[in-house]
Design a protein around this motif. Structure first.
Motif, PDB file in Angstrom:
ATOM      1  N   PHE A 143       1.199  -1.738  -0.079  1.00  0.00           N
ATOM      2  CA  PHE A 143      -0.245  -0.687  -0.024  1.00  0.00           C
ATOM      3  C   PHE A 143       0.715   1.023   0.021  1.00  0.00           C
ATOM      4  CE2 PHE A 143      -3.105  -2.740   1.422  1.00  0.00           C
ATOM      5  CZ  PHE A 143      -3.883  -2.441   0.856  1.00  0.00           C
ATOM      6  N   GLU A 146       1.771   6.544   2.282  1.00  0.00           N
ATOM      7  CA  GLU A 146       0.479   8.009   3.114  1.00  0.00           C
ATOM      8  C   GLU A 146      -0.507   7.079   4.079  1.00  0.00           C
ATOM      9  OE1 GLU A 146      -0.690   8.079  -1.534  1.00  0.00           O
ATOM     10  OE2 GLU A 146       1.219   8.165  -0.448  1.00  0.00           O
ATOM     11  N   MET A 147      -0.603   5.466   3.721  1.00  0.00           N
ATOM     12  CA  MET A 147      -1.949   5.332   4.483  1.00  0.00           C
ATOM     13  C   MET A 147      -0.990   4.819   5.289  1.00  0.00           C
ATOM     14  SD  MET A 147      -3.591   3.919   0.852  1.00  0.00           S
ATOM     15  CE  MET A 147      -5.105   3.305   1.863  1.00  0.00           C
ATOM     16  N   THR A 150      -2.974   4.550   9.544  1.00  0.00           N
ATOM     17  CA  THR A 150      -3.751   4.125   8.742  1.00  0.00           C
ATOM     18  C   THR A 150      -4.274   2.967   8.637  1.00  0.00           C
ATOM     19  OG1 THR A 150      -5.129   6.086   8.115  1.00  0.00           O
ATOM     20  CG2 THR A 150      -6.345   4.302   7.997  1.00  0.00           C
ATOM     21  N   LEU A 151      -3.008   1.610   8.150  1.00  0.00           N
ATOM     22  CA  LEU A 151      -3.533   0.418   7.569  1.00  0.00           C
ATOM     23  C   LEU A 151      -3.041  -0.261   9.239  1.00  0.00           C
ATOM     24  CD1 LEU A 151      -2.416   0.930   4.120  1.00  0.00           C
ATOM     25  CD2 LEU A 151      -4.172  -0.170   5.258  1.00  0.00           C
ATOM     26  N   MET A 291      -6.388   6.867  11.979  1.00  0.00           N
ATOM     27  CA  MET A 291      -7.075   7.313  10.770  1.00  0.00           C
ATOM     28  C   MET A 291      -6.543   8.848  11.252  1.00  0.00           C
ATOM     29  SD  MET A 291     -10.646   5.530   9.760  1.00  0.00           S
ATOM     30  CE  MET A 291     -11.391   7.144   8.938  1.00  0.00           C
ATOM     31  N   ASP A 294      -3.038  10.029  10.697  1.00  0.00           N
ATOM     32  CA  ASP A 294      -2.655  10.455   9.153  1.00  0.00           C
ATOM     33  C   ASP A 294      -3.010  11.748   8.628  1.00  0.00           C
ATOM     34  OD1 ASP A 294      -0.792   7.949   8.935  1.00  0.00           O
ATOM     35  OD2 ASP A 294      -2.597   6.968   7.647  1.00  0.00           O
ATOM     36  N   ARG A 298      -0.319  14.435   8.615  1.00  0.00           N
ATOM     37  CA  ARG A 298       0.278  14.543   6.713  1.00  0.00           C
ATOM     38  C   ARG A 298       0.987  15.778   6.172  1.00  0.00           C
ATOM     39  NH1 ARG A 298      -5.311  14.590   3.582  1.00  0.00           N
ATOM     40  NH2 ARG A 298      -5.129  12.364   4.635  1.00  0.00           N
TER      41      ARG A 298
END
Length: 451
Positions: A143, A146-147, A150-151, A291, A294, A298
Motif C-alpha cells: 500500500f 501515506e496510508m 491507518t493501515l 486515521m 494520518d 500529513r
C-alpha cells in the motif's frame, strides 16, 4: 529540512507501485484474517480462566503465566524468526507460523493438566512469534506510504478483533460444550486460513521490483541499514513507549473476563461476551486513532508523536476514573470509553518506526517493536497484575494499573524531542545511497553507449 519535506522522506520508499490495488486489499484481508486467528488462539484462554482455575485449582499467578508465556516467546523469537522470514520468503513463513500455532492450540484442547497446558501454550507462542511483524511488513509493502498509520492501526486492530472473537466465542463454546471445544474451534479456523493463504498470496507478486547494483549493495552494507532499527533516540523511545502503553491495554484484555466473573458474578459465557465488547471498543478506537494520526500528520509527521502522548494521558485519566467507580453499567461504560483510547498508540508507533528505519529492514524493525510490545506490555502486564492480584485483589490491582500510561507518555515525549533530527539523519543516509546508485547507473550507461 522543514516539516513538509519530511512527508517525502527517503526512507519511505513506495514499494506498492507494482501491486494492483484490488490484489493489495485481498492480501490485506487474508493477512488480517490470519492475525485474527492468531489472537483468537492466544486470547481464548482468558475466557475459560474461571473454569480452568476451578478444575485444576490454580492461582492467579499460574493463570497469568499461562497467558504471559505466549507473549514471552513472541518477545524472544520475533526478531530471529522475522530475519529468517525476510530471507526465505514472507508468504511461506506466514503459512507455516499459522499451521504451528493452530496445532498448538489443538494441543491446549487435549491438555490433561497444568504442565501439558503450559507446554501447548509455549508452542502457541513459538508459532505466533513473528506473525505480527512479518504480516505488517507485507501490508506496508503493498500500500502507498501515506496510508501507513491507518493501515497499521487497522492491521493491529485485527489482534483486538481476534481477542474479541476469541473471548466471546470461546466463552459461549466453553459454557455449552466445555472449555476444550473452545480451543478446538480456534484451531480449526486457523488451519483453514493457513491452507488458503499461500494459494492466493504469491511472493513474486508482492516483492518489490528493484534492481540492486553492486555499488548499491556496497553502499547499503557500508551504511548498515540494520543499524537504523536501534541507532536513533526516537526509535528506541518509540519501542519502549509503545510497550508500556500496551501494559495497560493488554492487562485489561487478559483479566477482564475474570474481573467480571468475580465482581459482577457473571457466568463464563456472559463474562466472555461483555469482555469481548470492551475489547471491541479498543479495536474500533485503534482504527480511528490511526486515521486521525494520518490526517493530522500529513503535513507535520511529528504530530504522530504528539497524538501518542495525548492517547496515553487521556486513557490514563479515563481508566483511573473507571476502576474507582462501583460495579455497574456506568463503570462498564467508562471502561469502554477508556479502551477507545488505550490502544490508540498502535498506529502512531508503527508509522514512527517505519519513518525512522530503512525500508529494507522494516520487517526486522517491526519485529523489534513487537518484541517491546510483548515484553513490556502483553507479557509483563498480565504477569505483574496477576501477582499483585494474589496479594491485594484484582480490583485494587486494576486501580493502580492505568498509571503506567504516564510513564509511556513521558517516553513518547522524549521521542518527540529527537524525532526531526533522527529523521533528517536517516534521510541523508539514504540520499547518499541513491546518489551512488545514480552514479553507477550513469557509468554503466556510458559503457553501453561506447560498446
Amino acid at each position: 529540512m522543514d516539516a513538509h519535506q519530511y512527508t517525502n522522506h527517503a526512507s519511505s520508499v513506495d514499494t506498492s507501485v507494482h501491486v494492483p490495488r484490488r490484489y493489495a486489499w485481498v492480501i490485506f484481508a487474508l493477512t488480517f484474517g490470519l492475525l485474527i486467528s492468531d489472537y483468537m488462539s492466544r486470547q481464548v484462554l482468558n475466557a475459560v480462566f474461571p473454569l480452568i482455575k476451578n478444575e485444576w485449582t490454580l492461582s492467579d499467578s499460574q493463570l497469568g503465566l499461562l497467558s504471559g508465556i505466549v507473549a514471552i516467546m513472541v518477545g524472544i523469537l520475533t526478531l530471529p524468526l522475522s530475519l529468517l522470514a525476510d530471507r526465505f520468503g514472507r508468504v511461506k513463513s506466514l503459512a507455516i507460523m499459522a499451521v504451528l500455532w493452530s496445532l498448538a492450540t489443538l494441543g491446549c484442547a487435549l491438555a490433561q493438566n497444568y504442565q501439558e497446558m503450559f507446554i501447548a501454550r509455549f508452542m502457541v507462542g513459538v508459532g505466533e512469534a513473528a506473525y505480527g511483524s512479518v504480516g505488517i511488513a507485507v501490508v506496508v509493502a503493498v500500500f502507498p506510504r501515506e496510508m501507513r498509520a491507518t493501515l497499521a492501526s487497522a492491521f493491529m486492530a485485527g489482534g483486538v478483533f481476534g481477542s474479541f472473537l476469541g473471548m466471546a466465542l470461546g466463552g459461549v463454546m466453553a459454557e455449552h460444550f466445555g472449555w476444550r471445544w473452545a480451543f478446538g474451534g480456534m484451531a480449526l479456523f486457523g488451519l483453514v486460513l493457513a491452507f488458503l493463504y499461500p494459494i492466493v498470496v504469491k511472493e513474486k507478486k508482492i516483492a518489490p521490483h528493484r534492481e540492486v547494483t553492486k555499488i548499491q549493495k556496497k553502499s547499503v552494507q557500508a551504511k548498515s541499514p540494520l543499524r537504523t532499527i536501534y541507532s536513533s533516540h526516537s526509535v528506541i523511545a518509540t519501542y519502549i513507549g509503545s510497550g508500556l502503553q500496551l501494559f495497560v491495554g493488554g492487562t485489561i484484555i487478559v483479566w477482564m473476563p475474570s474481573y467480571l466473573n468475580r465482581y459482577y458474578g457473571m457466568t463464563t459465557d456472559s463474562a466472555g461476551v461483555v469482555a469481548a465488547v470492551i475489547v471491541l471498543c479498543g479495536a474500533v478506537g485503534t482504527i480511528f486513532c490511526g486515521m486521525l494520526c494520518d490526517r493530522l500528520g500529513r503535513e507535520r509527521p511529528d504530530r504522530k508523536v504528539s497524538l501518542a502522548i495525548v492517547y496515553c494521558l487521556v486513557s490514563c485519566v479515563l481508566l483511573v476514573i473507571a476502576f474507582a467507580m462501583p460495579a455497574g453499567k456506568a463503570q462498564l461504560l467508562m471502561i469502554c470509553v477508556g479502551m477507545l483510547v488505550a490502544l490508540g498508540t498502535n498506529g502512531p508507533s508503527s508509522a514512527m518506526v517505519a519513518n525512522l528505519t530503512h525500508n529494507s529492514v522494516h520487517g526486522t524493525a517491526f519485529a523489534t517493536l513487537t518484541l517491546a510490545n510483548n515484553f513490556l506490555g502483553l507479557a509483563l502486564g498480565p504477569l505483574v497484575i496477576g501477582r499483585v492480584s494474589d496479594v491485594i485483589g484484582l480490583q485494587q490491582a486494576f486501580q493502580f494499573m492505568p498509571l503506567v500510561s504516564v510513564a509511556a507518555a513521558a517516553v513518547f515525549l522524549y521521542a518527540k524531542y529527537h524525532y526531526h533530527q533522527d529523521m533528517a539523519r536517516l534521510d541523508g543516509q539514504i540520499a547518499a545511497e541513491e546518489k551512488l546508485l545514480n552514479q553507477d547507473q550513469m557509468q554503466q550507461q556510458c559503457v553501453e553507449d561506447k560498446i
